[in-house]
Write an enzyme that holds these catalytic residues in place. Structure first.
Site, PDB file in Angstrom:
ATOM      1  CE  LYS A  21      -1.825  -0.764   3.932  1.00 52.24           C
ATOM      2  NZ  LYS A  21      -1.172  -2.247   4.419  1.00 52.24           N
ATOM      3  NE  ARG A  96      -2.862  -0.810  10.675  1.00 55.01           N
ATOM      4  CZ  ARG A  96      -1.886  -0.602  10.021  1.00 55.01           C
ATOM      5  NH1 ARG A  96      -1.935   0.703   9.722  1.00 55.01           N
ATOM      6  NH2 ARG A  96      -0.760  -1.029   9.705  1.00 55.01           N
ATOM      7  NE  ARG A 134       7.852  -2.795   5.232  1.00 52.86           N
ATOM      8  CZ  ARG A 134       6.842  -2.573   5.495  1.00 52.86           C
ATOM      9  NH1 ARG A 134       5.727  -2.092   4.580  1.00 52.86           N
ATOM     10  NH2 ARG A 134       6.157  -2.852   6.902  1.00 52.86           N
ATOM     11  NE  ARG A 167       7.377  -0.288   9.496  1.00 52.15           N
ATOM     12  CZ  ARG A 167       6.267  -0.065   8.899  1.00 52.15           C
ATOM     13  NH1 ARG A 167       5.870   0.472   7.649  1.00 52.15           N
ATOM     14  NH2 ARG A 167       5.123  -0.498   9.588  1.00 52.15           N
ATOM     15  NE  ARG A 178       3.380  -4.533  11.481  1.00 50.57           N
ATOM     16  CZ  ARG A 178       4.229  -4.355  10.440  1.00 50.57           C
ATOM     17  NH1 ARG A 178       5.529  -4.857  10.355  1.00 50.57           N
ATOM     18  NH2 ARG A 178       3.823  -3.341   9.368  1.00 50.57           N
TER      19      ARG A 178
HETATM   20  P1  AMP Z   1       1.977   0.762   9.155  1.00 46.29           P
HETATM   21  O1  AMP Z   1       3.047   1.650   8.699  1.00 46.29           O
HETATM   22  O2  AMP Z   1       0.635   1.326   8.471  1.00 46.29           O
HETATM   23  O3  AMP Z   1       2.173  -0.582   9.009  1.00 46.29           O
HETATM   24  O4  AMP Z   1       1.692   1.221  10.770  1.00 46.29           O
HETATM   25  C1  AMP Z   1       2.696   1.003  11.742  1.00 46.29           C
HETATM   26  C2  AMP Z   1       2.013   0.589  12.833  1.00 46.29           C
HETATM   27  O5  AMP Z   1       1.500   2.275  13.267  1.00 46.29           O
HETATM   28  C3  AMP Z   1       0.808  -0.130  13.116  1.00 46.29           C
HETATM   29  O6  AMP Z   1       1.484  -1.332  13.440  1.00 46.29           O
HETATM   30  C4  AMP Z   1       0.203   0.267  14.419  1.00 46.29           C
HETATM   31  O7  AMP Z   1       0.902   0.263  15.699  1.00 46.29           O
HETATM   32  C5  AMP Z   1       0.317   1.728  14.022  1.00 46.29           C
HETATM   33  N1  AMP Z   1      -0.955   2.282  13.197  1.00 46.29           N
HETATM   34  C6  AMP Z   1      -0.802   2.863  11.906  1.00 46.29           C
HETATM   35  N2  AMP Z   1      -2.004   3.253  11.448  1.00 46.29           N
HETATM   36  C7  AMP Z   1      -2.784   2.787  12.369  1.00 46.29           C
HETATM   37  C8  AMP Z   1      -4.263   2.784  12.625  1.00 46.29           C
HETATM   38  N3  AMP Z   1      -5.197   3.384  11.621  1.00 46.29           N
HETATM   39  N4  AMP Z   1      -4.981   2.296  13.956  1.00 46.29           N
HETATM   40  C9  AMP Z   1      -4.121   1.891  14.755  1.00 46.29           C
HETATM   41  N5  AMP Z   1      -2.716   1.836  14.899  1.00 46.29           N
HETATM   42  C10 AMP Z   1      -2.190   2.251  13.848  1.00 46.29           C
END
Ligand code: AMP
Length: 220
Positions: A21, A96, A134, A167, A178
């Site tokens: 994404k 989410r 990644r 990360r 996750r």
């Molecule tokens: P991402 O980069 O989108 O994979 O997000 C990394 C982390 O940020 C996730 O594993 C969550 O801990 C937090 N996070 C990002 N977006 C959300 C969301 N919409 N709701 C809750 N936690 C989020």
């Protein structure tokens, strides 16, 4: 620089972690001058800045858990109200949970309503390899992969020369959590948006250039 394209979409990119994404959102947002709103990127910036929000979020993120809905919803509402996000945007990583989706629906009415929800479909077995390999540029945010999209020099970004980092939530301990959180809390959004007739499915288990071309068609 990608070729400029005309798109007036207000869309959500939905899919498991590692589905591509973020990579695709960056590219489309640049080409079509859409605001790219990545809640993960926003949270990582808060953590790096050492803000109060960042301190609250870090523990959840490192453990692969979701940050509480009320924190995220407030952050996204404020971001969508900014001038650059008035007409057209991509929400990457939000909503989410069903609670987040309902809050988004309440904030977007009439002319600001969602136009598309694109579901990035990738089998779970492929996601694990994508996440574990990644690497992200600490300077420009470009996303690479040790096998699928390697840089010329290991640990340096081809785009800007910045240092590549993994990360903390792409380490094996957090990946399983996750994916479990995705299955239990985020996957129900597929039915939510299907019922509202805005869901479009994209087979994202293909080369990034192929996925990009298909995505542009779905976003028309
Ligand atoms: P991402 O980069 O989108 O994979 O997000 C990394 C982390 O940020 C996730 O594993 C969550 O801990 C937090 N996070 C990002 N977006 C959300 C969301 N919409 N709701 C809750 N936690 C989020």
């Amino acid at each position: 620089m990608p070729m400029a394209i005309a798109l007036q979409a207000r869309c959500v990119f939905l899919g498991a972690p590692g589905a591509g994404k973020g990579t695709q959102a960056k590219q489309v947002a640049d080409a079509a001058a859409l605001a790219h709103i990545s809640t993960g990127d926003m949270l990582r910036q808060e953590v790096a800045a050492g803000s109060e929000l960042g301190k609250q979020a870090k523990g959840y993120m490192d453990a692969g858990k979701l940050v509480p809905d009320e924190v995220i919803i407030g952050m996204v509402r404020a971001r969508i109200a900014q001038p650059d996000a008035k007409a057209a945007w991509i929400l990457d990583g939000f909503p989410r949970t069903i609670t987040q989706a309902e809050a988004l629906d309440r904030s977007l009415t009439g002319e600001s309503a969602l136009t598309h929800v694109i579901y990035f479909a990738v089998p779970e077995a492929a996601l694990i390899g994508r996440l574990a390999g990644r690497r992200t540029c600490s300077q420009c945010g470009a996303i690479w992969h040790v096998e699928n999209k390697p840089t010329k020099r290991a640990d340096k970004c081809d785009a800007c020369g910045g240092d590549l980092v993994q990360r903390s939530d792409d380490r094996p301990e957090a990946i399983g959590k996750r994916l479990e959180v995705y299955r239990s809390q985020t996957a129900p959004l597929l039915a939510y948006y299907r019922d509202r007739s805005v869901l479009r499915e994209l087979d994202a288990n293909r080369a990034p250039e192929v996925v990009y071309q298909e995505l542009l068609k779905l976003m028309q």
